[in-house]
Design a protein around this motif. Structure first.
Motif, PDB file in Angstrom:
ATOM      1  N   LEU A  32       0.850  -1.182   0.000  1.00 18.04           N
ATOM      2  CA  LEU A  32       0.000   0.000   0.000  1.00 18.04           C
ATOM      3  C   LEU A  32       0.891   1.239   0.000  1.00 18.04           C
ATOM      4  O   LEU A  32       1.751   1.394   0.870  1.00 18.04           O
ATOM      5  CB  LEU A  32      -0.913  -0.003   1.231  1.00 18.04           C
ATOM      6  N   ARG A  33       0.721   2.068  -1.014  1.00 14.90           N
ATOM      7  CA  ARG A  33       1.443   3.343  -1.098  1.00 14.90           C
ATOM      8  C   ARG A  33       0.401   4.444  -1.183  1.00 14.90           C
ATOM      9  O   ARG A  33      -0.283   4.568  -2.202  1.00 14.90           O
ATOM     10  CB  ARG A  33       2.344   3.388  -2.323  1.00 14.90           C
ATOM     11  N   GLY A  34       0.304   5.202  -0.105  1.00 16.57           N
ATOM     12  CA  GLY A  34      -0.752   6.216  -0.044  1.00 16.57           C
ATOM     13  C   GLY A  34      -2.096   5.524  -0.091  1.00 16.57           C
ATOM     14  O   GLY A  34      -2.384   4.663   0.731  1.00 16.57           O
ATOM     15  N   ASN A  35      -2.896   5.871  -1.094  1.00 11.71           N
ATOM     16  CA  ASN A  35      -4.201   5.211  -1.237  1.00 11.71           C
ATOM     17  C   ASN A  35      -4.208   4.267  -2.443  1.00 11.71           C
ATOM     18  O   ASN A  35      -5.256   4.018  -3.026  1.00 11.71           O
ATOM     19  CB  ASN A  35      -5.316   6.251  -1.342  1.00 11.71           C
ATOM     20  N   THR A  36      -3.031   3.740  -2.811  1.00  7.59           N
ATOM     21  CA  THR A  36      -2.945   2.817  -3.941  1.00  7.59           C
ATOM     22  C   THR A  36      -2.444   1.446  -3.497  1.00  7.59           C
ATOM     23  O   THR A  36      -1.378   1.339  -2.894  1.00  7.59           O
ATOM     24  CB  THR A  36      -2.008   3.373  -5.037  1.00  7.59           C
ATOM     25  N   MET A  37      -3.240   0.429  -3.778  1.00  8.80           N
ATOM     26  CA  MET A  37      -2.852  -0.957  -3.510  1.00  8.80           C
ATOM     27  C   MET A  37      -2.101  -1.467  -4.741  1.00  8.80           C
ATOM     28  O   MET A  37      -2.680  -1.565  -5.828  1.00  8.80           O
ATOM     29  CB  MET A  37      -4.097  -1.825  -3.263  1.00  8.80           C
ATOM     30  N   ILE A  38      -0.834  -1.777  -4.564  1.00 11.09           N
ATOM     31  CA  ILE A  38      -0.026  -2.316  -5.654  1.00 11.09           C
ATOM     32  C   ILE A  38      -0.032  -3.834  -5.499  1.00 11.09           C
ATOM     33  O   ILE A  38       0.587  -4.372  -4.574  1.00 11.09           O
ATOM     34  CB  ILE A  38       1.408  -1.764  -5.610  1.00 11.09           C
ATOM     35  N   ILE A  39      -0.760  -4.518  -6.356  1.00 11.16           N
ATOM     36  CA  ILE A  39      -0.841  -5.973  -6.283  1.00 11.16           C
ATOM     37  C   ILE A  39       0.404  -6.539  -6.956  1.00 11.16           C
ATOM     38  O   ILE A  39       0.619  -6.368  -8.149  1.00 11.16           O
ATOM     39  CB  ILE A  39      -2.123  -6.512  -6.941  1.00 11.16           C
ATOM     40  N   GLN A  40       1.227  -7.215  -6.154  1.00  6.14           N
ATOM     41  CA  GLN A  40       2.531  -7.667  -6.618  1.00  6.14           C
ATOM     42  C   GLN A  40       2.575  -9.131  -7.041  1.00  6.14           C
ATOM     43  O   GLN A  40       3.352  -9.486  -7.918  1.00  6.14           O
ATOM     44  CB  GLN A  40       3.562  -7.433  -5.514  1.00  6.14           C
ATOM     45  N   HIS A  41       1.785  -9.963  -6.393  1.00  6.19           N
ATOM     46  CA  HIS A  41       1.922 -11.406  -6.637  1.00  6.19           C
ATOM     47  C   HIS A  41       0.651 -12.128  -6.210  1.00  6.19           C
ATOM     48  O   HIS A  41       0.078 -11.821  -5.172  1.00  6.19           O
ATOM     49  CB  HIS A  41       3.108 -11.942  -5.833  1.00  6.19           C
ATOM     50  N   THR A  42       0.248 -13.070  -7.018  1.00  9.07           N
ATOM     51  CA  THR A  42      -0.830 -13.994  -6.653  1.00  9.07           C
ATOM     52  C   THR A  42      -0.265 -15.392  -6.820  1.00  9.07           C
ATOM     53  O   THR A  42       0.291 -15.716  -7.868  1.00  9.07           O
ATOM     54  CB  THR A  42      -2.052 -13.810  -7.576  1.00  9.07           C
ATOM     55  N   GLY A  43      -0.374 -16.203  -5.777  1.00  7.65           N
ATOM     56  CA  GLY A  43       0.206 -17.540  -5.842  1.00  7.65           C
ATOM     57  C   GLY A  43      -0.724 -18.614  -5.323  1.00  7.65           C
ATOM     58  O   GLY A  43      -1.245 -18.519  -4.210  1.00  7.65           O
ATOM     59  N   ARG A  51      -9.038 -24.139  -9.598  1.00  5.11           N
ATOM     60  CA  ARG A  51     -10.267 -24.195  -8.800  1.00  5.11           C
ATOM     61  C   ARG A  51     -10.854 -22.825  -8.514  1.00  5.11           C
ATOM     62  O   ARG A  51     -11.778 -22.691  -7.719  1.00  5.11           O
ATOM     63  CB  ARG A  51      -9.987 -24.931  -7.489  1.00  5.11           C
ATOM     64  N   GLY A  52     -10.294 -21.787  -9.146  1.00  8.18           N
ATOM     65  CA  GLY A  52     -10.825 -20.438  -8.947  1.00  8.18           C
ATOM     66  C   GLY A  52     -10.314 -19.745  -7.700  1.00  8.18           C
ATOM     67  O   GLY A  52     -10.862 -18.720  -7.293  1.00  8.18           O
ATOM     68  N   ILE A  53      -9.271 -20.282  -7.103  1.00 12.89           N
ATOM     69  CA  ILE A  53      -8.757 -19.715  -5.851  1.00 12.89           C
ATOM     70  C   ILE A  53      -8.096 -18.366  -6.096  1.00 12.89           C
ATOM     71  O   ILE A  53      -8.332 -17.402  -5.350  1.00 12.89           O
ATOM     72  CB  ILE A  53      -7.791 -20.701  -5.167  1.00 12.89           C
ATOM     73  N   ALA A  54      -7.275 -18.256  -7.127  1.00 11.89           N
ATOM     74  CA  ALA A  54      -6.637 -16.971  -7.443  1.00 11.89           C
ATOM     75  C   ALA A  54      -7.690 -15.917  -7.749  1.00 11.89           C
ATOM     76  O   ALA A  54      -7.565 -14.759  -7.340  1.00 11.89           O
ATOM     77  CB  ALA A  54      -5.654 -17.129  -8.599  1.00 11.89           C
ATOM     78  N   ALA A  55      -8.731 -16.304  -8.455  1.00 18.49           N
ATOM     79  CA  ALA A  55      -9.822 -15.369  -8.759  1.00 18.49           C
ATOM     80  C   ALA A  55     -10.505 -14.900  -7.484  1.00 18.49           C
ATOM     81  O   ALA A  55     -10.803 -13.710  -7.327  1.00 18.49           O
ATOM     82  CB  ALA A  55     -10.833 -16.023  -9.695  1.00 18.49           C
ATOM     83  N   ALA A  56     -10.745 -15.818  -6.553  1.00 23.21           N
ATOM     84  CA  ALA A  56     -11.395 -15.447  -5.293  1.00 23.21           C
ATOM     85  C   ALA A  56     -10.520 -14.489  -4.487  1.00 23.21           C
ATOM     86  O   ALA A  56     -11.018 -13.506  -3.925  1.00 23.21           O
ATOM     87  CB  ALA A  56     -11.706 -16.701  -4.474  1.00 23.21           C
ATOM     88  N   LEU A  57      -9.218 -14.752  -4.441  1.00 23.16           N
ATOM     89  CA  LEU A  57      -8.294 -13.859  -3.735  1.00 23.16           C
ATOM     90  C   LEU A  57      -8.287 -12.473  -4.378  1.00 23.16           C
ATOM     91  O   LEU A  57      -8.335 -11.452  -3.687  1.00 23.16           O
ATOM     92  CB  LEU A  57      -6.876 -14.434  -3.743  1.00 23.16           C
ATOM     93  N   THR A  58      -8.234 -12.442  -5.702  1.00 20.52           N
ATOM     94  CA  THR A  58      -8.188 -11.174  -6.420  1.00 20.52           C
ATOM     95  C   THR A  58      -9.476 -10.399  -6.224  1.00 20.52           C
ATOM     96  O   THR A  58      -9.459  -9.193  -5.952  1.00 20.52           O
ATOM     97  CB  THR A  58      -7.905 -11.417  -7.911  1.00 20.52           C
TER      98      THR A  58
END
Length: 94
Positions: A32-43, A51-58
């Motif tokens: 989190l930088r200021g009010n911006t969430m920088i999504i770096q990695h999904t694993g 099974r749709g797990i990455a989609a659910a996390l995102t």
């Protein structure tokens, strides 16, 4: 994906959304930088992929960003592709 909902927790101190699925840790890491969430990695481990797990996390991360008034910068290629496939999240992109 099964009909069983995935229990996702948010560890703000680590900048992580996570779920334990069948003994495997699945994560979405952000900064989190200021009010911006920088999504770096999904694993998601290959043993439980597809099974749709990455989609659910995102989706959970993006919904959290919306509720908190954050913008999103999807550095992670999965998150960027997810947003591209779901135009209802386009307004969050920084």
């Amino acid at each position: 994906m099964s009909d069983t909902p995935i229990a996702i927790t948010h560890d703000e101190a680590q900048g992580r959304f996570q779920a334990d699925v069948d003994g495997h840790l699945c994560v979405l890491d952000y900064q989190l930088r200021g009010n911006t969430m920088i999504i770096q990695h999904t694993g998601v481990p290959g043993a439980i992929g597809g099974r749709g797990i990455a989609a659910a996390l995102t989706r959970h991360a993006l919904d959290t960003a919306r509720k908190r008034g954050w913008l999103v910068l999807p550095v992670c290629s999965y998150a960027a592709a997810y947003i591209a496939r779901h135009p209802d999240y386009q307004d969050l992109v920084a």
